[in-house]
Design an enzyme around this catalytic site. Structure first.
Site, PDB file in Angstrom:
ATOM      1  N   LYS A  79      46.635  44.455  35.213  1.00  0.00           N
ATOM      2  CA  LYS A  79      46.322  44.249  36.652  1.00  0.00           C
ATOM      3  C   LYS A  79      46.531  42.825  36.653  1.00  0.00           C
ATOM      4  O   LYS A  79      47.074  42.301  37.900  1.00  0.00           O
ATOM      5  CB  LYS A  79      45.137  44.815  37.154  1.00  0.00           C
ATOM      6  CG  LYS A  79      43.916  43.871  36.537  1.00  0.00           C
ATOM      7  CD  LYS A  79      42.582  44.308  37.021  1.00  0.00           C
ATOM      8  CE  LYS A  79      41.223  43.581  36.302  1.00  0.00           C
ATOM      9  NZ  LYS A  79      41.499  41.938  36.867  1.00  0.00           N
ATOM     10  N   THR A  80      46.147  42.091  35.819  1.00  0.00           N
ATOM     11  CA  THR A  80      46.378  40.390  35.836  1.00  0.00           C
ATOM     12  C   THR A  80      47.922  40.251  35.973  1.00  0.00           C
ATOM     13  O   THR A  80      48.409  39.395  36.739  1.00  0.00           O
ATOM     14  CB  THR A  80      45.681  39.829  34.750  1.00  0.00           C
ATOM     15  OG1 THR A  80      44.296  40.156  34.653  1.00  0.00           O
ATOM     16  CG2 THR A  80      45.677  38.313  34.818  1.00  0.00           C
TER      17      THR A  80
ATOM     18  N   ASP B 180      41.118  39.972  43.230  1.00  0.00           N
ATOM     19  CA  ASP B 180      40.968  40.679  42.074  1.00  0.00           C
ATOM     20  C   ASP B 180      39.634  41.068  42.040  1.00  0.00           C
ATOM     21  O   ASP B 180      38.802  40.787  42.858  1.00  0.00           O
ATOM     22  CB  ASP B 180      41.482  39.591  40.940  1.00  0.00           C
ATOM     23  CG  ASP B 180      41.684  40.386  39.636  1.00  0.00           C
ATOM     24  OD1 ASP B 180      41.727  41.415  39.647  1.00  0.00           O
ATOM     25  OD2 ASP B 180      41.531  39.547  38.600  1.00  0.00           O
ATOM     26  N   GLU B 181      39.498  42.171  41.211  1.00  0.00           N
ATOM     27  CA  GLU B 181      38.057  42.882  40.871  1.00  0.00           C
ATOM     28  C   GLU B 181      37.423  43.135  42.303  1.00  0.00           C
ATOM     29  O   GLU B 181      36.049  42.857  42.223  1.00  0.00           O
ATOM     30  CB  GLU B 181      37.389  41.808  40.241  1.00  0.00           C
ATOM     31  CG  GLU B 181      37.966  41.280  38.707  1.00  0.00           C
ATOM     32  CD  GLU B 181      37.953  42.542  37.676  1.00  0.00           C
ATOM     33  OE1 GLU B 181      37.657  43.643  37.829  1.00  0.00           O
ATOM     34  OE2 GLU B 181      38.486  42.241  36.387  1.00  0.00           O
TER      35      GLU B 181
ATOM     36  N   GLN C  40      35.100  51.058  37.319  1.00  0.00           N
ATOM     37  CA  GLN C  40      34.551  49.954  36.554  1.00  0.00           C
ATOM     38  C   GLN C  40      33.649  49.088  37.538  1.00  0.00           C
ATOM     39  O   GLN C  40      33.339  47.925  37.500  1.00  0.00           O
ATOM     40  CB  GLN C  40      35.508  48.989  35.978  1.00  0.00           C
ATOM     41  CG  GLN C  40      36.561  49.780  35.150  1.00  0.00           C
ATOM     42  CD  GLN C  40      37.389  48.717  34.444  1.00  0.00           C
ATOM     43  OE1 GLN C  40      36.803  47.654  33.572  1.00  0.00           O
ATOM     44  NE2 GLN C  40      38.827  48.650  34.692  1.00  0.00           N
TER      45      GLN C  40
ATOM     46  N   ARG D 139      36.655  49.147  26.253  1.00  0.00           N
ATOM     47  CA  ARG D 139      36.971  48.170  25.461  1.00  0.00           C
ATOM     48  C   ARG D 139      37.586  48.302  24.203  1.00  0.00           C
ATOM     49  O   ARG D 139      38.017  47.196  23.549  1.00  0.00           O
ATOM     50  CB  ARG D 139      35.204  47.353  25.366  1.00  0.00           C
ATOM     51  CG  ARG D 139      34.587  46.965  26.298  1.00  0.00           C
ATOM     52  CD  ARG D 139      35.462  46.314  27.606  1.00  0.00           C
ATOM     53  NE  ARG D 139      36.078  47.232  28.613  1.00  0.00           N
ATOM     54  CZ  ARG D 139      36.867  46.833  29.220  1.00  0.00           C
ATOM     55  NH1 ARG D 139      37.404  45.846  29.466  1.00  0.00           N
ATOM     56  NH2 ARG D 139      37.439  47.922  30.374  1.00  0.00           N
TER      57      ARG D 139
END
Length: 694
Positions: free
Chosen positions: A37-38, A216-217, A247, A590
């Site tokens: 996504k970044t 973002d987020e 998330q 993770r």
């Protein structure tokens, strides 16, 4: 302009490319864990500037941590140097930026102080000294939550608290905050929202300035941030938000999952693009994560996939107690892969058994998530002194520093200064000066010296580089020699920490402008000097599940998989349970290569040994993804059709049975209509007679 030959576009997969190229109505990029996504959001910014001739000053990109904002800025600038002019900030930093420029419309001074949680609590205690600080902590938290929900003292506060004194305490806190010329973290969002709501001219100007908004987020946004976004977004704006509903794990901080789930309704005409290709984990790990989170009803829905290898199966291990759990982890670490391993737990208290055992085995470790630098006495002292120089109305800064080091200004003298400040509505330096005739001789002389030092220091602010100025002020105030003396007595490194602070200040512009920015960054970016990067120190990472967000490790060991610990309460609501399941999903994703899960049969809690039951989440692991130890076989004593009783769920019947690779799992349908999965070997299910049929 044809940009198909740009290297940064050629690196995208089809869905990423589609998201970057999207124009027109609002866009939600639903980005799964490890889906890049970044890369997408930074490439989109670069593409807009490089290929669409968008003025970089018209782009506002908002994220939730300063670390993420810095990384985003660096990545975009590497692709397109002109991107330096893009405003990339956190929500709170953007609020501070706007309030510094237009806060006068809200009677807020341009040099306002920003209070952290401790400062806010101290201010609340100064308003209500009859309370103990610990008794005021719940009120401080509720005030913060009220601001997250856009609630003022005059609003209905029942969603936050039913305490009859809540309104009175909140109102008094707000009055004192205004008198102090200060804001707390919640104000940085709420006051910015009010500024735009109440001033059409400023709102229109900001909308014209920032015609492209990227967030973002987005799953971490709260109600106040959502309302702020609605004010920033106007006719002619382009809005793109990136996030993952699976998330969303910060409801305790006010995060509202409905913001992302309801995005298409909140912003009509919105498109949704899903990024489902994962570049981080093995196929097995992704299958486990997807199957687990699929149990949640409140989600937009996506399935992660990867071109990576399937990788080894996950391992579920039942151990006797915390010591055996730590030993199991230590045995895995015998291969020396410390830096590539993370041990996850639900609560900070669980780290103790690992710390103790690893010390005995000489296994290097680091604990992530405790930002200690800004909690240190000497750092808080220095920042309070700098803040008072900028904002003489800052009560908390004045009270902290007025008699440190001891100058002979006692409680009675301070009380008289307070009375004059409150009674005459003047700042604390002026109040102290006016109080001199009313003070005892020793106290009067001390106050005269102290206020003279402050006036002189304020006059020197524009005359020297900020690093030189800050060191000189720390010396002249006596703080440097005071903490040097403490170092000599206790063997601490307080002066070293003050030196680190001065080093940081030297990187800013000179004068008031630089000092304002320095203090703002220190307050809003706690990681700046905290040394909190897991990669910065060798050793296995010990970390709570919440703090793993955004991190990745070759090997992840999720510990404490027990009912009452994870999930944390047996009586949780469905919404709470779904959030716990999302925490599990984040923890699983993770892992890049190896995944282990541990559960204790007994655990010492509050000094007592408790019998534990395996977490219900273990029963949700998919078949075929869990390693089976050699020679292990299981036979079920609860075949389909068996009638059972459970203390929480009541009476039910076994409906389905399967083997997850390690244990027998059964699905039970209860007479209440609910269904639940259990590991019979570790559950508290009781067989009952078929006469109990319903």
């Amino acid at each position: 302009m044809n940009c198909d030959n740009r290297e940064y576009l050629q690196k995208l997969n089809p869905e990423q490319y589609k998201a970057v190229m999207h124009t027109g109505g609002p866009l939600l990029i639903l980005a799964g864990a490890g889906s890049g996504k970044t890369r997408v959001i930074t490439t989109k910014i670069a593409y807009l500037i490089d290929c669409c001739s968008v003025d970089p000053r018209s782009i506002l990109a908002v994220t939730f941590t300063n670390k993420a904002a810095l990384e985003m800025k660096e990545r975009v600038s590497r692709m397109v140097p002109e991107a330096d002019a893009v405003m990339i900030r956190t929500f709170h930093s953007f609020g501070a930026w706007l309030l510094r420029r237009h806060g006068s419309f809200l009677d807020l001074p341009a040099r306002f102080s920003i209070y952290d949680d401790e400062d806010s609590l101290n201010l609340l205690h100064s308003v209500f000294p009859e309370y103990k600080k610990n008794d005021l902590k719940p009120f401080a938290r509720k005030i913060s939550r009220a601001k997250d929900y856009c609630l003022s003292p005059e609003d209905d506060l029942s969603p936050i608290s039913f305490d009859s004194s809540m309104r009175k305490i909140y109102s008094a806190y707000e009055r004192r905050m205004k008198e102090s010329g200060s804001v707390d973290f919640g104000d940085l969002i709420l006051k910015t929202l009010h500024l735009l709501e109440e001033n059409a001219e400023i709102r229109d100007r900001i909308r014209k300035r920032f015609s492209i908004i990227l967030v973002d987020e987005y799953q971490d946004s709260n109600k106040a941030q959502y309302e702020l976004l609605k004010q920033l977004y106007g006719e002619g704006s382009y809005l793109c938000v990136v996030g993952d509903d699976d998330q969303s794990i910060y409801s305790f901080r006010g995060a509202e999952i409905q913001n992302i789930i309801g995005f298409p309704k909140s912003f009509p005409g919105a498109s949704v693009i899903k990024l489902e290709q994962n570049y981080r984990s093995t196929g097995t790990i992704l299958k486990i994560a997807s199957e687990v989170v699929r149990k949640n009803a409140h989600r937009l829905g996506k399935t992660l996939w990867t071109e990576n290898d399937e990788g080894p199966k996950a391992v579920v291990t039942m151990v006797n107690d915390q010591t055996e759990e730590a030993r199991f982890c230590a045995d895995l670490l015998a291969d020396g892969n410390y830096d590539g391993t993370a041990i996850l737990y639900r609560t900070n208290a669980q780290s103790l058994s690992f710390e103790s055992y690893f010390l005995s085995r000489q296994i290097p470790y680091k604990i992530v998530g405790s930002l200690k630098f800004y909690d240190r006495e000497e750092v808080k002292d220095a920042l309070a002194l700098f803040s008072l120089l900028l904002n003489p109305s800052d009560e908390i800064a004045f009270v902290r520093i007025v008699n440190k080091p001891a100058r002979g200004i006692g409680k009675k003298s301070l009380s008289r200064i307070k009375e004059r400040s409150y009674g005459e509505g003047v700042d604390w330096i002026t109040s102290a000066e006016r109080s001199i005739p009313d003070l005892p001789k020793k106290g009067a002389e001390a106050v005269r010296t102290f206020t003279s030092f402050l006036r002189d220091a304020r006059g020197q602010l524009e005359k020297a580089p900020l690093g030189t100025f800050s060191k000189a002020v720390l010396e002249a105030s006596g703080l440097l020699s005071y903490h040097k003396g403490q170092d000599e007595t206790a063997g601490t490194q307080k002066v070293k920490n003050l030196e680190e602070l001065v080093n940081a200040a030297s990187g800013y512009d000179d004068g008031e402008k630089g000092l304002v920015q320095f203090l703002e960054d220190m307050e809003l970016d706690r990681s700046r000097l905290a040394g909190n990067d897991p990669a910065a120190h060798p050793g296995v990472t010990l970390i709570t599940m919440h703090n793993t967000k955004g991190l990745e490790f070759d090997r992840v060991i999720i510990t404490g998989m027990e009912e009452g610990l994870f999930p944390s309460r047996p009586d949780e609501s469905e919404d709470d349970l779904e959030e716990e399941r999302r925490i599990f999903y984040v923890s699983i994703t993770r892992a890049k290569k190896e995944l282990y899960l541990t559960s204790c049969r007994q655990r010492k809690i509050w000094g007592r040994l408790n019998l534990q039951s395996p977490s219900r989440f273990l029963a949700e692991l998919p078949e075929g993804c869990i390693a089976s130890p050699a020679g292990t076989t299981r036979t079920s004593s609860f075949p389909p059709g068996t009638w059972v009783y459970h203390a929480e769920y009541g009476t039910g019947q076994v409906w389905k049975e399967w083997h997850n690779g390690r244990n027998i799992v059964i699905l039970v349908r209860f007479e209440t209509g609910r269904t639940a999965q259990f590991l019979p070997e570790y559950s508290s299910l009781e067989k009952i007679s078929a006469d109990n049929e319903w």
